[in-house]
Write a protein that holds these residues in place. Structure first.
Motif, short mmCIF file in Angstrom:
data_model
loop_
_atom_site.label_atom_id
_atom_site.label_comp_id
_atom_site.label_asym_id
_atom_site.label_seq_id
_atom_site.Cartn_x
_atom_site.Cartn_y
_atom_site.Cartn_z
N LEU A 428 -14.35 4.35 -0.32
CA LEU A 428 -13.07 4.05 -0.97
C LEU A 428 -12.32 2.97 -0.21
CD1 LEU A 428 -11.59 7.60 -1.79
CD2 LEU A 428 -12.45 5.90 -3.42
N ASP A 429 -11.61 2.17 -0.95
CA ASP A 429 -10.69 1.23 -0.33
C ASP A 429 -9.67 2.06 0.46
OD1 ASP A 429 -9.19 -1.48 -0.38
OD2 ASP A 429 -7.71 0.04 -0.96
N ARG A 435 -3.89 7.04 -0.86
CA ARG A 435 -3.17 7.51 -2.04
C ARG A 435 -3.76 8.83 -2.54
NH1 ARG A 435 -4.10 7.40 -7.07
NH2 ARG A 435 -5.96 6.10 -6.92
N ARG A 436 -5.07 8.88 -2.58
CA ARG A 436 -5.70 10.08 -3.12
C ARG A 436 -5.58 11.26 -2.16
NH1 ARG A 436 -10.90 7.86 -6.38
NH2 ARG A 436 -11.19 10.07 -6.73
N ARG A 438 -3.06 11.69 -0.22
CA ARG A 438 -1.68 12.10 -0.34
C ARG A 438 -1.49 13.00 -1.56
NH1 ARG A 438 2.89 9.97 1.98
NH2 ARG A 438 1.90 8.01 2.60
N GLU A 439 -2.10 12.62 -2.67
CA GLU A 439 -2.02 13.44 -3.88
C GLU A 439 -2.61 14.82 -3.65
OE1 GLU A 439 -2.37 9.78 -7.12
OE2 GLU A 439 -3.93 11.33 -7.07
N TRP A 440 -3.71 14.83 -2.93
CA TRP A 440 -4.35 16.12 -2.63
C TRP A 440 -3.42 16.99 -1.78
CZ3 TRP A 440 -5.71 18.92 1.63
CH2 TRP A 440 -6.58 20.00 1.42
N CYS A 441 -2.82 16.37 -0.77
CA CYS A 441 -1.91 17.11 0.11
C CYS A 441 -0.71 17.64 -0.67
CB CYS A 441 -1.42 16.23 1.26
SG CYS A 441 -2.67 15.91 2.51
N ASP A 442 -0.20 16.80 -1.56
CA ASP A 442 0.93 17.21 -2.40
C ASP A 442 0.63 18.54 -3.06
OD1 ASP A 442 3.20 15.71 -2.42
OD2 ASP A 442 2.29 14.09 -3.61
N ARG A 443 -0.59 18.65 -3.52
CA ARG A 443 -0.98 19.81 -4.30
C ARG A 443 -1.41 20.99 -3.43
NH1 ARG A 443 -2.81 20.16 -9.87
NH2 ARG A 443 -4.28 21.88 -10.13
N TYR A 444 -2.13 20.70 -2.36
CA TYR A 444 -2.75 21.80 -1.62
C TYR A 444 -2.30 21.97 -0.16
CZ TYR A 444 -5.92 21.81 -5.59
OH TYR A 444 -6.44 21.86 -6.85
N ASP A 445 -1.69 20.97 0.40
CA ASP A 445 -1.31 21.11 1.81
C ASP A 445 -0.06 20.29 2.12
OD1 ASP A 445 -1.21 21.71 4.45
OD2 ASP A 445 -3.16 20.85 4.99
N PRO A 446 1.04 20.63 1.46
CA PRO A 446 2.28 19.87 1.70
C PRO A 446 2.75 19.95 3.15
CG PRO A 446 2.67 21.80 0.29
CD PRO A 446 1.19 21.67 0.42
N GLU A 447 2.37 21.03 3.84
CA GLU A 447 2.78 21.16 5.24
C GLU A 447 2.22 20.02 6.08
OE1 GLU A 447 2.52 24.49 8.81
OE2 GLU A 447 0.76 23.91 7.68
N LEU A 448 0.98 19.65 5.77
CA LEU A 448 0.34 18.57 6.52
C LEU A 448 1.11 17.26 6.30
CD1 LEU A 448 -1.94 17.48 8.25
CD2 LEU A 448 -3.34 17.29 6.18
N LEU A 449 1.53 17.06 5.09
CA LEU A 449 2.31 15.87 4.75
C LEU A 449 3.58 15.81 5.61
CD1 LEU A 449 1.33 13.97 2.62
CD2 LEU A 449 2.67 15.21 0.91
N ALA A 450 4.22 16.95 5.75
CA ALA A 450 5.45 17.01 6.53
C ALA A 450 5.16 16.79 8.01
CB ALA A 450 6.13 18.36 6.32
N LEU A 452 2.81 15.12 9.39
CA LEU A 452 2.38 13.76 9.67
C LEU A 452 3.51 12.74 9.49
CD1 LEU A 452 -0.35 13.88 10.72
CD2 LEU A 452 -1.22 13.81 8.38
N GLY A 453 4.38 13.02 8.51
CA GLY A 453 5.50 12.11 8.29
C GLY A 453 5.05 10.68 8.11
N ASP A 454 5.69 9.76 8.85
CA ASP A 454 5.35 8.35 8.65
C ASP A 454 4.07 7.95 9.36
OD1 ASP A 454 6.18 8.42 11.22
OD2 ASP A 454 7.98 7.20 10.93
N ARG A 455 3.40 8.93 9.97
CA ARG A 455 2.10 8.64 10.58
C ARG A 455 0.96 8.78 9.56
NH1 ARG A 455 1.63 12.77 15.34
NH2 ARG A 455 2.43 14.13 13.71
N PHE A 456 1.32 9.08 8.32
CA PHE A 456 0.29 9.41 7.33
C PHE A 456 -0.74 8.30 7.15
CE2 PHE A 456 -1.58 10.25 3.19
CZ PHE A 456 -1.82 11.62 3.28
N ALA A 457 -0.25 7.07 7.06
CA ALA A 457 -1.16 5.95 6.84
C ALA A 457 -2.15 5.81 8.00
CB ALA A 457 -0.38 4.66 6.65
N LEU A 458 -1.61 5.96 9.20
CA LEU A 458 -2.42 5.89 10.41
C LEU A 458 -3.49 6.98 10.39
CD1 LEU A 458 -2.05 3.91 12.69
CD2 LEU A 458 -0.55 5.55 13.84
N ALA A 459 -3.04 8.18 10.02
CA ALA A 459 -3.95 9.33 9.97
C ALA A 459 -5.05 9.09 8.94
CB ALA A 459 -3.17 10.60 9.63
N ALA A 460 -4.66 8.49 7.82
CA ALA A 460 -5.64 8.25 6.76
C ALA A 460 -6.77 7.36 7.27
CB ALA A 460 -4.96 7.61 5.56
#
Length: 585
Positions: A428-429, A435-436, A438-450, A452-460
């Motif tokens: 994947l690009d 993006r995908r 993030r969508e998955w986290c939205d649905r199944y693991d919102p805690e992880l999203l929180a 990671l915060g603004d580190r999400f892109a780095l983590a990806a």
RNA sequence: GGCCCCAUCGUCUAGCCUGGUCCAGGACGCCAGGUUCUCAUCCUGGAAACCGGGGUUCGAAUCCCCGUGGGGUCACCA
């Protein structure tokens, strides 16, 4: 290409739960066949079993199909829950496979009834079935039967005693006039088909010609006592009325086919092309079943009552619920309960339904690709001579054919699916992956999203090349989710990479610390560059710096690339963790 | 049990229809090396199958028969 009638296929699930993998493959092939021939693909909901069907389940199936990208041309209308396009995954090409272009409707809703052949819920079509049934009764092609369950049971037992197949046939002394009188008076009864006394030959696009002799065909029920049609009747009527030309379904339906063909003849209907496909089984050869999830939990359930209680604490189940479930192996727990118990037991549930695979973090295109390969094969080679088996939906739509469907049953191989998924994720690009995920986290693991915060892109970026499913994304970056003073050190790693060596890892860390403190940008590239320069200036191998740093910051010898690892922890965190590690001397 | 379907590496399969090019090819997994700051990748190599028996044929994984094995199905479920 002749101007033959347009191909019309249909997928007709009964809404008793989420879609499972066998159903997905059937739907996928129906979809692909219609696409391949420029035809139409219908989705019809077979909810004639009032007791088992539910609207929730029907909705779940629509969502499953939409998520998979198996979009139906006609059928219940489905609109993505959020805004347009969100629920419709773009089908990017699998690893190493060129993108195939396909004219895919990109509107935000799926389904509809452009030919006015609906409704697509069978429960709403009772008047249609009754119209045909009345006609059949009139012509004595069908007749009311008043047998009780006990009487039928007795007949079945008799047949079994004689070692014969039970087959219901209207008795010679049947009094039609009397029966019709009782029928018209509204006496409860079923209506049965008068099966003609002649053999039926079924022509199947996969299996060839199959003969069924009349002594095994019986006067099956067309309408149940509750007024609903049976599957056999509804399917034949609807396929005719909806103009279905090709019926693709699992081999478990093969023995039903002569019934359907006989019915079609009696009604003067056309017989569609049949294609029965092989079944899909678990790796151990057992039949894939929704109960497999219960089975897995049951097996892992501790015997002691108090441990059971603590496991159950996470659920809303009462001890008596648990007891009945444990005692009766046919009972199923709600998915939520199963999931929380599994989590408490550190057990991963087998994926059975589409929803299970989605939750685990498989990409829809991977699932489709892998499932398409179970029982079908394009029979093409890649440029390097290997068999072509990684492909996308557009490829399927372009190449799918009935004559390459296999005949023998297949076992579902999770390892291969995992390999496909890993390759697809890796290909994947990076922005698309982010993006995908993030969508998955939205649905199944919102805690992880929180977390990671603004580190999400780095983590990806760090996570993408090292996972097989989206559900595994926490593992490679677990260290970044801990507080900076919460690092648990692997003692062996500390000994080897910090205390030993010449110079010791601790000495190298102390030396490198100022570089990190003064680094202009605390980004992966900047960190890697600085580390490299540091090592070169001292003629040190990268490992001499990287491993001590890794141990200091993550507690272990395993993590993403050095720059990514430190950047994820951040400058402040990195420095604090290193200083804490220096005290381990 | 009756009826029906099926049978190539551990698994998914290509080859079978139109017998020779197959001492059977690929993928996943496995094993052994190699590259890389660890991990994951990536690269190279390896082990691994025509269910058994008869026939047909100059020749059978490929065609036929029998056996064996596996599966499906025998509901007022679909």
């Amino acid at each position: 290409m002749t101007a033959a009638a347009p191909v019309i296929t249909r997928f007709a699930p009964s809404p008793t739960g989420h879609l499972h993998v066998g159903g997905v493959r059937t739907a996928l092939f129906c979809w692909a066949y219609a696409r391949r021939h420029g035809g139409r693909f219908i989705l019809r909901i077979e909810d004639t079993d009032q007791k088992r069907s539910s609207e929730d389940a029907a909705l779940g199936i629509l969502e499953d199909l939409a998520w998979l990208g198996i979009h139906w041309d006609e059928g219940p209308t489905w609109v993505p829950p959020h805004s347009a396009a969100v629920g419709l995954p773009p089908h990017s090409a699998a690893a190493g496979v060129p993108r195939h272009s396909v004219a895919e409707l990109d509107s935000s809703s799926v389904g509809g009834d452009p030919r006015s052949v609906g409704p697509f819920f069978q429960a709403r079509r009772l008047d249609v079935y009754n119209r045909y049934l009345d006609r059949m009764i009139e012509a004595d092609l069908a007749y009311p039967a008043f047998d009780t369950a006990e009487e039928l049971d007795a007949l079945r037992r008799e047949a079994a005693a004689r070692k014969e197949t039970f087959r219901y046939r209207r008795r010679p002394g049947y009094d039609r006039d009397a029966a019709l009188r009782r029928f018209r008076a509204g006496e409860p009864c079923v209506v049965r088909f008068r099966m003609p006394d002649e053999p039926v030959r079924v022509t199947d696009a996969v299996l060839g010609e199959i003969d069924f002799t009349e002594e095994h065909l019986d006067d099956f029920v067309l309408r149940k006592a509750d007024g609903f049609p049976t599957y056999h009747f509804a399917v034949v009527v609807d396929d005719e009325l909806m103009g279905v030309t090709h019926v693709l379904r699992g081999q478990e339906h093969l023995n039903n086919t002569p019934r359907h063909v006989a019915l079609q003849r009696a009604l003067g209907f056309r017989t569609p092309v049949y294609a029965h496909m092989p079944l899909i089984f678990n790796a151990d050869g057992s039949k894939m079943s929704k109960r497999d999830k219960d089975k897995a939990v049951r097996r892992a359930m501790p015997a002691a009552a108090d441990t059971q209680a603590s496991v159950m604490a996470a659920t809303s189940l009462s001890p008596s619920d648990l007891a009945t479930w444990l005692a009766d192996k046919t009972r199923q727990l709600p998915t939520d309960a199963l999931l929380s118990i599994a989590r408490a037991l550190d057990l991963s549930l087998p994926e059975i339904d589409v929803e299970d695979f989605r939750r685990s973090g498989y990409l829809p295109e991977t699932l489709c690709n892998y499932l398409a390969l179970l029982g079908w094969n394009p029979g093409l080679k890649n440029a390097d001579g290997t068999d072509l088996e990684r492909f996308d939906m557009a490829f399927l739509a372009e190449h799918f054919s009935l004559d390459r469907i296999g005949k023998s049953n297949a076992k579902f191989d999770r390892d291969k699916l995992l390999a496909f998924n890993q390759a697809a994720i890796a290909a994947l690009d990076p922005d698309d992956f982010e993006r995908r995920w993030r969508e998955w986290c939205d649905r199944y693991d919102p805690e992880l999203l929180a977390l990671l915060g603004d580190r999400f892109a780095l983590a990806a970026r760090a996570v993408q090349p090292r996972i097989r499913t989206l559900g595994q994304c926490r593992e490679p970056i677990a260290f970044a989710l801990w507080p900076d003073d919460g690092v648990t050190f692997d003692e062996k790693a500390v000994e080897k990479h910090l205390r030993k060596g010449d110079p010791t890892g601790l000495a190298v860390l102390r030396d490198f610390l100022p570089t990190l403190e003064s680094l202009a940008d605390f980004t992966p590239d900047a960190i890697d560059g600085a580390a490299k320069a540091f090592c070169e200036s001292r003629s040190l191998g990268m490992g001499k710096l990287a491993q001590p740093l890794r141990v200091a910051v993550t507690g272990s010898t395993v993590s993403p690339g050095l720059g990514e690892t430190l950047a994820l922890v951040g400058r402040e965190g990195t420095l604090r963790r290193i200083i804490a590690a220096l005290r381990l001397a």
